[in-house]
Design a protein around this motif. Structure first.
Motif, short mmCIF file in Angstrom:
data_model
loop_
_atom_site.label_atom_id
_atom_site.label_comp_id
_atom_site.label_asym_id
_atom_site.label_seq_id
_atom_site.Cartn_x
_atom_site.Cartn_y
_atom_site.Cartn_z
N UNK A 1 -39.38 43.85 13.01
CA UNK A 1 -40.70 44.50 13.06
C UNK A 1 -41.68 43.72 13.93
N UNK A 2 -41.19 42.78 14.71
CA UNK A 2 -42.10 41.88 15.43
C UNK A 2 -42.99 42.60 16.44
N UNK A 3 -42.56 43.77 16.93
CA UNK A 3 -43.36 44.51 17.90
C UNK A 3 -44.19 45.62 17.29
N UNK A 4 -44.16 45.72 15.96
CA UNK A 4 -45.01 46.70 15.28
C UNK A 4 -46.43 46.17 15.16
N UNK A 5 -47.40 47.09 15.26
CA UNK A 5 -48.79 46.70 15.03
C UNK A 5 -49.02 46.48 13.53
N UNK B 1 -49.68 43.25 17.52
CA UNK B 1 -48.35 43.28 16.93
C UNK B 1 -48.15 42.10 15.98
N UNK B 2 -47.09 42.18 15.19
CA UNK B 2 -46.73 41.09 14.28
C UNK B 2 -46.60 39.79 15.05
N UNK B 3 -45.86 39.83 16.15
CA UNK B 3 -45.61 38.61 16.93
C UNK B 3 -46.91 38.06 17.51
N UNK B 4 -47.74 38.96 18.08
CA UNK B 4 -48.99 38.53 18.70
C UNK B 4 -49.96 37.97 17.66
#
Length: 279
Positions: free
Chosen positions: A108-112, A77-80
């Motif tokens: 969108x932080x949880x989007x891949x 994800x964006x955050x990861x």
């Protein structure tokens, strides 16, 4: 940052030919040039992705860059992704939520990464740079394929970084965007710095269109040091560099010299005019 006598060759082909330029913090430098002019090679030399060059590159501060396509881990994800890159870089006291808010990616932080649009990927690259707290930032073609709104958001981000004292060097084919935000332009042509234009000094570049006449052409070149560009139909097109305080007197003098001025346009901020072929 100071670059002195930078030269890069591939075999017998010279890609960068004796480049010497300087830039200061708190500036946006627009790097322009046609395909094959050496823009990406210059950025790669500055970022140490290319090391087998001649000359010197002196950097006053920490460097971050996004050159060619933004690259992250597709299935994270964006955050990861940002968490992982900040840990790999050893960045301290990072605030990923704040960085995502600044680049308008918080939702969108949880989007891949593989689910992101090109514009969102460009924003994510800048978020990664924000976390790194770098002093010098290189961006290669950041406006490519973006819609108008995303371009505006990216320009706002770059202006914000400049206001924080960062030095940004931005390579782009989207010349209108660079003209709006740059403090200076480096025009690279066939491996050479063809021009360095300060967009905020008192010098202005005017395009003058006059009726085609050999006597007038000679007079403009000799008396006004105008550079002839080309003839079009029944007109001749020149460029002339004028101090701001001299614009009125120059135009008045042209009229007094019986020069039939058809067009008199300030093109200082028009990078397309800067890159136009001259005769």
């Amino acid at each position: 940052m100071k670059i002195s006598n930078l030269r890069k060759m591939y075999g017998k082909q010279t890609i960068l030919n004796n480049i010497s330029v300087e830039a200061s913090k708190g500036q946006i430098i627009g790097l322009v040039g046609n395909n094959g002019s050496g823009k990406t090679t210059l950025l790669k030399c500055i970022s140490n992705l290319i090391v087998d060059y001649q000359g010197e590159i002196e950097l006053d501060g920490k460097l971050a860059f996004s050159i060619e396509s933004p690259t992250f881990y597709d299935d994270l994800t964006v955050f990861t992704n940002l968490t992982l890159f900040s840990e790999l870089a050893g960045s301290q006291k990072v605030n990923i939520e704040e960085a995502l808010q600044q680049v308008k990616l918080k939702d969108a932080k949880n989007k891949k990464f593989k689910q992101l649009s090109l514009g969102m990927k460009q924003k994510l690259s800048i978020a990664r740079i924000l976390l790194d707290h770098s002093d010098i930032i290189l961006l290669d073609e950041p406006f490519n394929g973006l819609d108008i709104l995303t371009k505006e958001q990216l320009k706002e981000l770059m202006i914000m970084l400049r206001s924080r004292g960062k030095l940004l060097i931005v390579s782009s084919h989207i010349l209108e965007e660079l003209g709006e935000i740059s403090d200076a332009i480096w025009y690279l042509r066939e491996g050479n710095i063809q021009s360095i234009i300060n967009l905020h000094d008192d010098n202005r570049v005017y395009k003058i269109v006059v009726s085609k006449n050999s006597v007038v052409r000679k007079m403009l070149q000799e008396k006004y040091h105008a550079r002839w560009c080309f003839d079009k139909d029944q007109n001749s097109i020149f460029k002339i560099e004028i101090l701001k305080k001299d614009i009125y007197t120059t135009l008045k003098s042209l009229i007094n010299d019986n020069v039939l001025v058809i067009e008199f346009t300030d093109v200082t901020m028009d990078i397309r005019e800067l890159m136009a072929e001259e005769g």
